[in-house]
Design a protein around this motif. Structure first.
Motif, PDB file in Angstrom:
ATOM      1  N   GLN A  23      11.895   8.030 -11.221  1.00 42.33           N
ATOM      2  CA  GLN A  23      12.390   9.088 -12.100  1.00 42.33           C
ATOM      3  C   GLN A  23      12.147   8.753 -13.570  1.00 42.33           C
ATOM      4  OE1 GLN A  23      16.494   9.358 -10.883  1.00 42.33           O
ATOM      5  NE2 GLN A  23      16.045  10.668  -9.113  1.00 42.33           N
ATOM      6  N   TYR A  24      12.147   7.464 -13.896  1.00 35.91           N
ATOM      7  CA  TYR A  24      11.914   7.018 -15.269  1.00 35.91           C
ATOM      8  C   TYR A  24      10.429   6.810 -15.573  1.00 35.91           C
ATOM      9  CZ  TYR A  24      16.730   6.366 -16.854  1.00 35.91           C
ATOM     10  OH  TYR A  24      18.026   6.571 -17.275  1.00 35.91           O
ATOM     11  N   GLY A  25       9.562   7.119 -14.624  1.00 31.33           N
ATOM     12  CA  GLY A  25       8.132   7.079 -14.900  1.00 31.33           C
ATOM     13  C   GLY A  25       7.381   5.871 -14.403  1.00 31.33           C
ATOM     14  N   VAL A  26       8.034   4.977 -13.660  1.00 32.16           N
ATOM     15  CA  VAL A  26       7.333   3.813 -13.115  1.00 32.16           C
ATOM     16  C   VAL A  26       6.481   4.266 -11.930  1.00 32.16           C
ATOM     17  CG1 VAL A  26       7.569   1.552 -12.026  1.00 32.16           C
ATOM     18  CG2 VAL A  26       9.140   2.224 -13.861  1.00 32.16           C
ATOM     19  N   VAL A  27       5.183   4.034 -12.019  1.00 36.46           N
ATOM     20  CA  VAL A  27       4.268   4.483 -10.962  1.00 36.46           C
ATOM     21  C   VAL A  27       3.738   3.335 -10.115  1.00 36.46           C
ATOM     22  CG1 VAL A  27       3.560   6.583 -12.168  1.00 36.46           C
ATOM     23  CG2 VAL A  27       2.314   4.442 -12.579  1.00 36.46           C
ATOM     24  N   ALA A  28       3.872   2.105 -10.620  1.00 38.37           N
ATOM     25  CA  ALA A  28       3.358   0.950  -9.879  1.00 38.37           C
ATOM     26  C   ALA A  28       4.151  -0.294 -10.248  1.00 38.37           C
ATOM     27  CB  ALA A  28       1.875   0.735 -10.174  1.00 38.37           C
ATOM     28  N   VAL A  29       4.284  -1.193  -9.273  1.00 41.63           N
ATOM     29  CA  VAL A  29       4.949  -2.473  -9.505  1.00 41.63           C
ATOM     30  C   VAL A  29       4.101  -3.588  -8.909  1.00 41.63           C
ATOM     31  CG1 VAL A  29       7.267  -1.474  -9.514  1.00 41.63           C
ATOM     32  CG2 VAL A  29       6.314  -2.333  -7.363  1.00 41.63           C
ATOM     33  N   ILE A  30       4.235  -4.769  -9.498  1.00 38.71           N
ATOM     34  CA  ILE A  30       3.635  -5.977  -8.936  1.00 38.71           C
ATOM     35  C   ILE A  30       4.766  -6.956  -8.673  1.00 38.71           C
ATOM     36  CG2 ILE A  30       2.073  -7.915  -9.325  1.00 38.71           C
ATOM     37  CD1 ILE A  30       0.432  -6.051 -11.149  1.00 38.71           C
ATOM     38  N   GLU A  31       4.834  -7.436  -7.441  1.00 41.68           N
ATOM     39  CA  GLU A  31       5.922  -8.328  -7.032  1.00 41.68           C
ATOM     40  C   GLU A  31       5.387  -9.739  -6.794  1.00 41.68           C
ATOM     41  OE1 GLU A  31       9.632  -8.674  -3.888  1.00 41.68           O
ATOM     42  OE2 GLU A  31       8.441  -6.844  -3.973  1.00 41.68           O
ATOM     43  N   PRO A  32       5.677 -10.659  -7.698  1.00 42.11           N
ATOM     44  CA  PRO A  32       5.221 -12.038  -7.491  1.00 42.11           C
ATOM     45  C   PRO A  32       6.072 -12.764  -6.444  1.00 42.11           C
ATOM     46  CG  PRO A  32       5.614 -11.548  -9.823  1.00 42.11           C
ATOM     47  CD  PRO A  32       6.268 -10.468  -9.018  1.00 42.11           C
ATOM     48  N   SER A  33       5.434 -13.654  -5.708  1.00 42.31           N
ATOM     49  CA  SER A  33       6.184 -14.544  -4.824  1.00 42.31           C
ATOM     50  C   SER A  33       7.114 -15.399  -5.675  1.00 42.31           C
ATOM     51  CB  SER A  33       5.231 -15.463  -4.057  1.00 42.31           C
ATOM     52  OG  SER A  33       4.317 -14.724  -3.298  1.00 42.31           O
ATOM     53  N   PHE A  34       8.347 -15.579  -5.207  1.00 39.06           N
ATOM     54  CA  PHE A  34       9.274 -16.375  -6.012  1.00 39.06           C
ATOM     55  C   PHE A  34      10.334 -17.027  -5.137  1.00 39.06           C
ATOM     56  CE2 PHE A  34      12.301 -13.170  -5.296  1.00 39.06           C
ATOM     57  CZ  PHE A  34      13.426 -13.240  -6.098  1.00 39.06           C
ATOM     58  N   TRP A  35      11.170 -17.788  -5.794  1.00 43.13           N
ATOM     59  CA  TRP A  35      12.293 -18.477  -5.161  1.00 43.13           C
ATOM     60  C   TRP A  35      13.405 -17.467  -4.916  1.00 43.13           C
ATOM     61  CZ3 TRP A  35      16.974 -20.314  -7.920  1.00 43.13           C
ATOM     62  CH2 TRP A  35      17.752 -21.181  -7.152  1.00 43.13           C
ATOM     63  N   LEU A  36      14.010 -17.502  -3.746  1.00 51.55           N
ATOM     64  CA  LEU A  36      14.983 -16.478  -3.371  1.00 51.55           C
ATOM     65  C   LEU A  36      16.425 -16.839  -3.720  1.00 51.55           C
ATOM     66  CD1 LEU A  36      13.517 -15.406   0.092  1.00 51.55           C
ATOM     67  CD2 LEU A  36      13.243 -14.288  -2.131  1.00 51.55           C
ATOM     68  N   GLY A  37      16.617 -17.928  -4.459  1.00 51.43           N
ATOM     69  CA  GLY A  37      17.969 -18.328  -4.836  1.00 51.43           C
ATOM     70  C   GLY A  37      18.487 -19.483  -4.006  1.00 51.43           C
ATOM     71  N   GLN A  38      17.933 -19.633  -2.828  1.00 50.81           N
ATOM     72  CA  GLN A  38      18.290 -20.735  -1.926  1.00 50.81           C
ATOM     73  C   GLN A  38      16.996 -21.296  -1.359  1.00 50.81           C
ATOM     74  OE1 GLN A  38      21.584 -20.256   0.914  1.00 50.81           O
ATOM     75  NE2 GLN A  38      20.164 -20.794   2.544  1.00 50.81           N
ATOM     76  N   PRO A  39      16.811 -22.598  -1.409  1.00 51.54           N
ATOM     77  CA  PRO A  39      15.546 -23.171  -0.939  1.00 51.54           C
ATOM     78  C   PRO A  39      15.262 -22.829   0.520  1.00 51.54           C
ATOM     79  CG  PRO A  39      16.822 -24.801  -2.150  1.00 51.54           C
ATOM     80  CD  PRO A  39      17.721 -23.621  -1.941  1.00 51.54           C
ATOM     81  N   ARG A  40      14.017 -22.448   0.798  1.00 50.85           N
ATOM     82  CA  ARG A  40      13.602 -22.221   2.178  1.00 50.85           C
ATOM     83  C   ARG A  40      13.386 -23.571   2.859  1.00 50.85           C
ATOM     84  NH1 ARG A  40      10.439 -17.009   0.064  1.00 50.85           N
ATOM     85  NH2 ARG A  40      10.185 -18.426  -1.682  1.00 50.85           N
ATOM     86  N   THR A  71       1.712 -10.767  -5.692  1.00 55.44           N
ATOM     87  CA  THR A  71       0.976 -12.016  -5.849  1.00 55.44           C
ATOM     88  C   THR A  71       1.539 -13.004  -4.833  1.00 55.44           C
ATOM     89  OG1 THR A  71       2.430 -13.097  -7.472  1.00 55.44           O
ATOM     90  CG2 THR A  71       0.810 -11.518  -8.318  1.00 55.44           C
ATOM     91  N   ILE A  72       0.714 -13.931  -4.399  1.00 55.98           N
ATOM     92  CA  ILE A  72       1.093 -14.870  -3.340  1.00 55.98           C
ATOM     93  C   ILE A  72       0.965 -16.302  -3.852  1.00 55.98           C
ATOM     94  CG2 ILE A  72       0.405 -15.811  -1.093  1.00 55.98           C
ATOM     95  CD1 ILE A  72       1.785 -13.156  -0.778  1.00 55.98           C
ATOM     96  N   SER A  73       1.983 -17.117  -3.560  1.00 59.27           N
ATOM     97  CA  SER A  73       1.911 -18.521  -3.978  1.00 59.27           C
ATOM     98  C   SER A  73       3.053 -19.327  -3.381  1.00 59.27           C
ATOM     99  CB  SER A  73       2.002 -18.633  -5.506  1.00 59.27           C
ATOM    100  OG  SER A  73       3.332 -18.349  -5.936  1.00 59.27           O
ATOM    101  N   LEU A  74       2.939 -20.625  -3.560  1.00 60.18           N
ATOM    102  CA  LEU A  74       4.065 -21.544  -3.431  1.00 60.18           C
ATOM    103  C   LEU A  74       4.661 -21.644  -4.823  1.00 60.18           C
ATOM    104  CD1 LEU A  74       5.745 -23.834  -2.030  1.00 60.18           C
ATOM    105  CD2 LEU A  74       3.934 -25.404  -2.777  1.00 60.18           C
ATOM    106  N   ASN A  75       5.906 -21.197  -4.996  1.00 64.04           N
ATOM    107  CA  ASN A  75       6.486 -21.179  -6.340  1.00 64.04           C
ATOM    108  C   ASN A  75       6.829 -22.592  -6.812  1.00 64.04           C
ATOM    109  OD1 ASN A  75       9.644 -21.653  -6.150  1.00 64.04           O
ATOM    110  ND2 ASN A  75       9.031 -20.442  -4.371  1.00 64.04           N
ATOM    111  N   PRO A  76       6.882 -22.796  -8.133  1.00 65.40           N
ATOM    112  CA  PRO A  76       7.085 -24.152  -8.661  1.00 65.40           C
ATOM    113  C   PRO A  76       8.357 -24.831  -8.172  1.00 65.40           C
ATOM    114  CG  PRO A  76       6.406 -22.658 -10.410  1.00 65.40           C
ATOM    115  CD  PRO A  76       6.658 -21.811  -9.207  1.00 65.40           C
TER     116      PRO A  76
END
Length: 302
Positions: A23-40, A71-76
């Motif tokens: 609704q605010y005009g965002v037409v595309a997003v990019i979601e980087p791989s990241f840490w989810l708050g708790q280590p996997r 984007t895909i990665s092993l996060n730092p």
């Protein structure tokens, strides 16, 4: 005006956020791989997470007229579990070349440990091997040192700075990032990374060349509308609309379109929304009436 949010962790956001963002005009997003708050703790959790980025999230976004890339990665942060990191590194090539993956990232430093450096460098080599863009996470502590070191490491590995997006840039790192030829992305994240009043002054001082605005919104106290809100503030503070459009839309498209995975036609001529569709038998709805567009209104004005 339409917008791209080139760094937002939608896995941690609600479906309602997708609706409001559109609704605010965002037409595309990019979601980087990241840490989810708790280590996997196992390889399977990474596999399921990567699968959701290239599967369910793309579907969920499309149900509200937003194009989703990742984007895909092993996060730092999780690079420090070396036994698991070795397994994840073997998994990355299986996902890096899937549809909608625009870069290797986020990679870089958290605490600047030896393990982080090792897997940062290995992932830069993977990006070179696959001819992919790189998204750099700059550390929240020791920002200036960590950023400078990240840029140097990229150059040591022979990366073209024009194919590297450096994120979480701020006032103390922007000049070096731009002077060395990299893309400088700013995360508008309340009371931590960058406020949008500060972002206005960055654009006023440096212009729009190779500067990108994102939200980095995640499970924390963050705002998925940070990009359109920043654009509005810039206009109110006298920044020319052409510059606003560049930093809140065009530059992200220019940077990431080098991947060959993202182009404006993806949203300018997208299919009508049909919320009757399912993904592996699942709907984004929970009993609500599905929205079904008979014809998508074109964003093109001839």
């Amino acid at each position: 005006m339409i917008f791209i949010d080139p760094h937002i962790h939608m896995t941690s956001r609600t479906t309602y956020d997708y609706m409001v963002m559109r609704q605010y005009g965002v037409v595309a997003v990019i979601e980087p791989s990241f840490w989810l708050g708790q280590p996997r703790t196992s390889l399977g959790t990474f596999k399921d997470y990567f699968s959701s980025l290239v599967g369910w999230e793309r579907f969920r976004a499309s149900q509200f007229g937003i194009q989703h890339y990742c984007t895909i990665s092993l996060n730092p942060k999780e690079a420090n579990n070396e036994a698991l990191a070795e397994l994840v590194m073997e998994l990355l090539p299986l996902y890096a070349c899937k549809e909608g993956v625009v870069a290797i990232g986020e990679v870089g430093y958290d605490e600047m440990t030896a393990a982080e450096d090792k897997y940062f460098r290995e992932q830069l080599e993977l990006a070179k091997e696959l001819d992919m863009l790189v998204l750099i996470h700059t550390p929240h502590r020791n920002k200036k040192e960590g950023t400078s070191r990240s840029l140097t490491v990229c150059l040591e590995h022979g990366l073209d700075p024009s194919k590297v997006i450096v994120d979480h840039v701020n006032e103390e790192t922007v000049k070096e990032t731009l002077d060395r030829g990299f893309w400088a992305a700013f995360s508008i994240y309340p009371q931590t990374k960058m406020g949008n009043e500060r972002m206005v002054e960055i654009v006023r001082q440096y212009g729009c060349d190779r500067i990108i605005v994102d939200s980095a919104a995640d499970w924390g106290m963050s705002d998925p509308l940070a990009v359109p809100k920043t654009a509005q503030l810039m206009i109110e503070r006298g920044i020319p609309e052409a510059l606003v459009r560049a930093v809140c839309y065009e530059n992200a498209l220019k940077a990431y379109s080098q991947s060959g995975q993202i182009k404006a036609d993806d949203w300018l001529n997208s299919s009508p929304i049909d919320q009757q569709q399912l993904f592996n038998g699942n709907s984004v709805l929970r009993g609500q009436k599905p929205v079904v567009e008979t014809q998508r209104e074109s964003l093109i004005i001839e």
